[in-house]
Enzyme design. Structure first.
Site, PDB file in Angstrom:
ATOM      1  N   ILE A   1       0.861  -1.198   0.000  1.00 59.19           N
ATOM      2  CA  ILE A   1       0.000   0.000   0.000  1.00 59.19           C
ATOM      3  C   ILE A   1       0.890   1.238   0.000  1.00 59.19           C
ATOM      4  O   ILE A   1       1.055   1.887   1.039  1.00 59.19           O
ATOM      5  CB  ILE A   1      -0.908   0.039   1.233  1.00 59.19           C
ATOM      6  CG1 ILE A   1      -1.479  -1.350   1.560  1.00 59.19           C
ATOM      7  CG2 ILE A   1      -2.038   1.011   1.034  1.00 59.19           C
ATOM      8  CD1 ILE A   1      -2.231  -1.397   2.864  1.00 59.19           C
ATOM      9  N   PRO A   2       1.496   1.605  -1.106  1.00 56.86           N
ATOM     10  CA  PRO A   2       2.360   2.792  -1.082  1.00 56.86           C
ATOM     11  C   PRO A   2       1.503   4.030  -0.831  1.00 56.86           C
ATOM     12  O   PRO A   2       0.402   4.156  -1.383  1.00 56.86           O
ATOM     13  CB  PRO A   2       2.938   2.840  -2.508  1.00 56.86           C
ATOM     14  CG  PRO A   2       2.546   1.563  -3.153  1.00 56.86           C
ATOM     15  CD  PRO A   2       1.391   1.025  -2.434  1.00 56.86           C
ATOM     16  N   HIS A   3       1.972   4.886   0.054  1.00 62.70           N
ATOM     17  CA  HIS A   3       1.234   6.134   0.318  1.00 62.70           C
ATOM     18  C   HIS A   3       2.204   7.171   0.849  1.00 62.70           C
ATOM     19  O   HIS A   3       3.239   6.817   1.414  1.00 62.70           O
ATOM     20  CB  HIS A   3       0.122   5.893   1.326  1.00 62.70           C
ATOM     21  CG  HIS A   3       0.608   5.287   2.610  1.00 62.70           C
ATOM     22  ND1 HIS A   3       0.534   3.925   2.856  1.00 62.70           N
ATOM     23  CD2 HIS A   3       1.198   5.825   3.698  1.00 62.70           C
ATOM     24  CE1 HIS A   3       1.039   3.681   4.054  1.00 62.70           C
ATOM     25  NE2 HIS A   3       1.462   4.800   4.579  1.00 62.70           N
ATOM     26  N   PRO A   4       1.898   8.452   0.646  1.00 65.31           N
ATOM     27  CA  PRO A   4       2.759   9.494   1.209  1.00 65.31           C
ATOM     28  C   PRO A   4       2.667   9.464   2.731  1.00 65.31           C
ATOM     29  O   PRO A   4       1.622   9.104   3.280  1.00 65.31           O
ATOM     30  CB  PRO A   4       2.162  10.795   0.674  1.00 65.31           C
ATOM     31  CG  PRO A   4       1.193  10.401  -0.375  1.00 65.31           C
ATOM     32  CD  PRO A   4       0.759   9.020  -0.061  1.00 65.31           C
TER      33      PRO A   4
END
Lengths: 228, 276, 557
Positions: free
Chosen positions: A135-138
């Site tokens: 879950i890539p997220h900033p």
């Protein structure tokens, strides 16, 4: 516009007994007709302002409620889009591909910032949560950019080593972008509810077409909403 | 929220009957009785726009040592939980306590200040009248001997206040599960007019659900027709303050009813406000 | 119609009505005195006050069933707790009983009776027109101001007294109608009768030595005020203990007053006559007599008011004050015979101001009353000095004014715009938070955790699922240690975790008591329980929120 006492109470968010007492004590501007009380909207708005009380008419209240409605996962996925067969061998490469594939980003600079923050977050600690999902997220919500809250689902052409917790290579990314942390948490919690479920994971590993995936997400979300 | 009913206890056989009546009322409607055992002959009730001084007759102070036990026994025998005893917290003067008025019901004998010998049909004491007229709560006027009532009878006259009374009757009927009859004396207004009022107030479905029977009296006077009201019914009637002159000349419905029917009555005053 | 204009118009009407009440009492007194003075020669005349007081107390107890004291505290109480609601009977009852008491020779003043009559007239006019509480309180003030200014022909003093004692606050919305009523009352008096206390023709030249000497007078008046206030209270408590019917007590008290009056006729009645003589400097008698007179008047007044007579302390204060002033003048004259002092009448005036300021803790009333009845500012400097000092000294020994002392002791005095008033106005039922979810006592911890997940509150009341009775409370902290222990989930019932014997609140409790209990037990919220059913929670957070709203709403008109 004139209000009945019940409407007025809900405008002030105060119990009826308090408002009735204030009327009795003569602290609220009110027009009495028999034992009915009528309030004029403008006079009351002024009165509430003078006395530092919150005043929120019913229509504004419903608007506020709507604004507070929790983020829907399916809608976010709808905005983010679903992409298949993204190339790339390293984390940076797949992230770059994912960001450039996302349809709903208007300016190039936003795209660039998003990519940089995603990579920075990945370098800190992997977002690979196991079972081939990441879950890539900033790290902090992108308050500056104009990107709408969304989740882009990206199936990779070849599984990539994401340094995930269970060391399994990752085959699908859920790129999560939110404009504030509350949204972020809401979306993340809903997403994790789905991803904890083995049936969902099995379903995901079959790389379903977009319509079925959205349908499945709606189905899972309805469990969540029903539980509340 | 728990509803409460104020009762001024008189430690005499008459007081026993009224407390029995109050307890019966409380039991059927799931109300907590709040009992005041007076220690002074006077007390004040500060209503919204009126202060009523009640001068009790001296029988209220009789045998204070047994009063609490008697009251407790009566209430417990009726199968109610332990009642609350009211201790006045505020005093206008050292022998003049203030009794709170934020109750949901109050029980009052026909007369509270005059000697008990005067109490009979056709007489409601001036204090009780003023309480009825100022109070936000309905006042129960018990019959002088306890008689369990098995149904409710609302006298419906069509005014806005009468609609409030009718609503109260329906609410009481649905809480207690006892049947409700409505009685209407036709005058200038005819049956259709009354049905229109019900329609306008949106009470149609509720009426059909709650009311067992809606009787219209077409001929004869109200006084004669009151014979039709069941003997074991609690009469729910409004008192609406039509002005002194009119009341003296024609008498209000409440006057007629209370002078003819020995039933227990629940009187709904003009300031009654429904619990929302 | 604009709210303020409306109040001014009503204020004028109330002022006129209460002025008429005051004039009626005046003529009642004149009538009584005229018809009873023929009996003055008889030796048994001392029973006259006894009869008067007995009839007066019988009238109050049996005919109008008033059951209350001399008036001013009742007005203050009703203003502070019940929005100025007063009984209609109060508008005349005290007038008649006071007329009987003073007319027959009892030592008391007609002010408290006219104040409560005026206030009650104001309150009932407000009631008639269904005005709201704020307006009603203003009209109660108007009534009291109109009555007082009418009885003394002192419009400023009437207004100042009302604001100082009855209303307890200055606010523009109140002051204007009260001033109007005050003037209306005074005008009625000037139209219908000749005021007996008026010294507009006198002038005083106050020099520096006299001004300095007035400091001493302040000390004397303060001492006399304290003695007076204590004598009144003691006499009241003493007579309460006598196991006799009220009217017999009143009769005995009245006879004792009459007996004092046989020797010193100056102490009887309201005493305006002797005041006049003293201020004009025509009062004979040495220092010893003055001391005796002060003591006798205090005793007579204490007997009259404490034993069942009806009346106020205003006029007695004036009489005692002028006696005390004269006494002080004689005393310093004796000490420094060479010095030239200002006219002794001036000291009588100063003494009055000192006593009023001291007994009632109302320095401004004292000052303005004297300015009103002399109609000039000659004496203003020593006047301010005496009033201010006397109040300050009395404040040390008597923490509250005579009128408010009983109320304060019972915790019934709620000054506007104070914490106590705000708390008294709000009720528990307004503050109860009802969005708490109750849980049954037989629920498993595992199920409870799910409830916690979906709730946004920290407190969970536990009830019996069959009877609905309140059993105890669970706070989130109570389950924190077991929150992640899945073995406990299936084995522990809420009954085992909940706190029993928690402090609960009844819906009719006073908010200030509840807060005290919260503070004493270090609680931040408490469950509201009514006859064993859980109603809701009351929490300090909500309370503070609403307290602030309330305070703003109460203080900004």
């Amino acid at each position: 516009m004139e209000l009945e006492i019940n409407e007025f109470c809900s405008c002030l968010e105060l119990p009826l007994s308090t408002v009735e007492r204030w009327i009795r004590q003569g602290r609220i501007p009110v027009k009495k007709i028999g034992d009915r009380c009528l309030f004029s909207d403008t006079a009351l708005r002024k009165w509430a302002q003078e006395h530092n009380l919150p005043y929120c008419p019913p229509d504004e209240q419903t608007a506020k409620k709507q604004a507070e409605k929790p983020e829907s996962l399916s809608e976010a996925v709808g905005r983010g889009g679903i992409y298949y067969d993204l190339p790339g061998k390293t984390v940076e490469e797949v992230l770059g591909e994912a960001v450039s594939a996302m349809k709903d980003i208007e300016s190039e600079s936003d795209r660039q910032t998003l990519y940089e923050t995603l990579v920075a977050r990945e370098q800190m600690m992997s977002t690979g949560i196991g079972n081939g999902v990441a879950i890539p997220h900033p790290r902090t919500p992108l308050t500056q950019s104009s990107i709408a809250p969304q989740i882009a689902v990206c199936f990779l052409a070849k599984p990539v080593d994401f340094n995930a917790v269970d060391k399994k290579p990752v085959y699908v990314l859920f790129v999560l972008v939110a404009s504030n942390s509350k949204q972020h948490l809401q979306l993340l919690s809903r997403l994790s509810y789905c991803l904890r479920d083995t049936t969902f994971l099995n379903f995901l590993s079959r790389i379903p077409p977009p319509e079925t995936l959205i349908k499945k997400i709606i189905e899972f979300e309805s469990h969540l909403n029903g539980g509340e | 929220m728990e509803t409460q009913m104020l009762h001024i206890f008189r430690n005499t056989p008459l007081g026993r009957e009224t407390l029995l009546q109050t307890s019966y009322f409380c039991k059927h409607l799931d109300i907590l009785p709040v009992i005041y055992i007076p220690r002074y002959l006077k007390f004040l009730m500060y209503f919204e726009n009126e202060v009523v001084q009640v001068d009790l007759d001296s029988s209220y102070l009789r045998s204070p040592d047994t009063a609490r036990d008697h009251a407790l026994q009566i209430v417990k025998n009726m199968g109610l939980p332990e009642p609350k005893f009211l201790e006045p917290k505020h005093f206008t003067a050292s022998t003049l306590p203030d009794i709170p008025v934020d109750y949901d019901f109050m029980s009052c004998p026909r007369s509270i200040s005059d000697l008990t010998s005067k109490i009979g049909l056709g007489y409601i004491g001036p204090r009780v009248r003023r309480i009825v007229h100022s109070a936000r709560f309905p006042v129960l006027i018990p019959s002088s001997v306890f008689k369990p009532w098995k149904s409710l009878a609302v006298l419906f006259g069509g005014s806005a206040n009468a609609v409030k009374t009718l609503r109260l009757g329906m609410r009481l009927s649905s809480i207690s599960g006892l049947p409700l009859d409505v009685f209407t004396q036709e005058g200038r207004r005819k049956r259709g007019d009354y049905e229109n009022i019900i329609q306008q107030e949106g009470l149609n479905t509720e009426m059909d659900k709650c009311v067992r029977n809606w009787r219209f009296f077409e001929s004869r006077s109200l006084a004669e027709n009151l014979y039709e009201v069941p003997d074991d019914a609690l009469i729910v009637v409004g008192a609406y303050g039509h002005g002194l002159v009119k009341e003296l000349l024609f008498g209000s419905t409440m006057e007629i009813v209370q002078s003819i029917c020995p039933n227990s009555m629940l009187i709904v005053g003009p300031n009654y406000r429904a619990l929302i | 119609m604009d709210d303020r204009l409306l109040l001014i118009a009503f204020g004028a009407v109330v002022g006129v009505c209460s002025g008429l009440a005051a004039v009626a009492l005046y003529y009642g007194l004149v009538f009584m005195v005229e018809h009873l003075s023929v009996l003055r020669e008889h030796w048994w005349v001392f029973v006259l006050p006894g009869i008067g007081m007995a009839v007066s107390s019988l009238f109050l107890e049996k005919v109008v069933r008033e059951g209350a004291g001399h008036g001013v505290p009742e007005v203050v109480y009703s203003v502070s707790r019940h929005g100025g609601l007063l009984r209609l009977r109060s508008s005349f009852s005290r007038l008649i009983s006071n007329c009987l008491t003073i007319g027959s020779g009892g030592s008391a003043g007609p002010e408290a009776p006219v104040i409560i009559s005026g206030a009650s007239i104001g309150s009932n006019i407000a009631k008639l027109f269904s005005l709201n509480e704020r307006q009603r309180i203003t009209l109660v003030g108007c009534g009291s101001a109109g009555a007082l200014s009418a009885i003394f022909n002192a419009p400023v003093a009437g207004m100042v007294f009302t604001i100082e004692i009855i209303m307890g606050e200055w606010s523009a919305a109140n002051v204007v109608p009260i001033a109007v009523a005050s003037v209306a009352g005074a005008q009625i008096t000037r139209l219908l009768r000749a005021p007996e206390v008026s010294f507009t023709h006198l002038s005083f030249n106050v020099d520096l030595t006299s001004t300095l000497a007035s400091v001493g007078l302040a000390v004397v008046t303060a001492a006399v005020s304290i003695i007076f206030a204590r004598a009144l209270r003691y006499s009241h408590h003493f007579s309460d203990k006598i196991p006799l019917p009220v009217w017999i007590r009143a009769f005995i008290g009245g006879c004792l007053v009459g007996a004092i009056g046989l020797m010193l006729p100056g102490v009887l009645g309201e005493g305006y006559h002797s005041i006049g003589k003293m201020v004009e400097g025509a009062f004979a008698g040495g220092l010893g007599l003055m001391v005796l007179l002060v003591a006798a008047k205090i005793l007579a007044t204490a007997l009259t008011l404490g034993w069942g007579g009806s009346g106020g302390i205003f006029a007695p204060c004036l009489v005692i004050g002028s006696f005390a002033g004269l006494m002080y003048h004689r005393f310093i004259d004796l000490l420094w015979p060479g010095l030239s002092w200002v006219n002794e009448g001036c000291y009588a005036l100063l003494g009055m101001a000192g006593l009023i300021s001291g007994t009632m803790h109302a320095p401004l009333t004292g000052i303005f009353l004297i300015v009103d009845i002399t109609g000039r500012y000659d004496t203003i400097l020593p006047l301010i000095l005496v009033s201010a000092l006397s109040t300050t000294i009395c404040h040390v020994f008597e923490p509250a004014s005579f009128y408010l002392r009983d109320l304060i002791e019972k915790g019934q005095y709620l000054k506007p715009r104070t914490d106590a008033k705000v708390l008294a106005d709000m009720s528990i039922s307004e503050l109860v938070e009802k969005d708490c979810r109750t849980v049954p006592r037989n629920m498993l911890l595992g199920d409870f955790v799910k409830v916690v997940q979906q709730s946004h509150r920290d407190y969970f009341p536990v009830v019996d699922e069959n009877t609905g009775e309140f059993q105890g409370m669970i706070h989130l902290n109570d389950i924190r240690p077991y929150l992640f222990d899945s073995v406990m989930y299936e084995t522990v019932f809420l009954e085992q975790i909940m706190k029993i014997n928690v402090e609960t609140v009844d819906i009719h409790d006073e908010l200030s008591d509840v807060l005290d209990r919260m503070d004493a037990n270090g609680l931040f919220s408490m469950p509201v329980v009514s006859s064993n059913r859980f109603v809701g929670m009351i929490s300090k957070a909500t309370l503070l929120d609403r307290y602030r709203n309330e305070l703003i709403v109460q203080t900004q008109h």
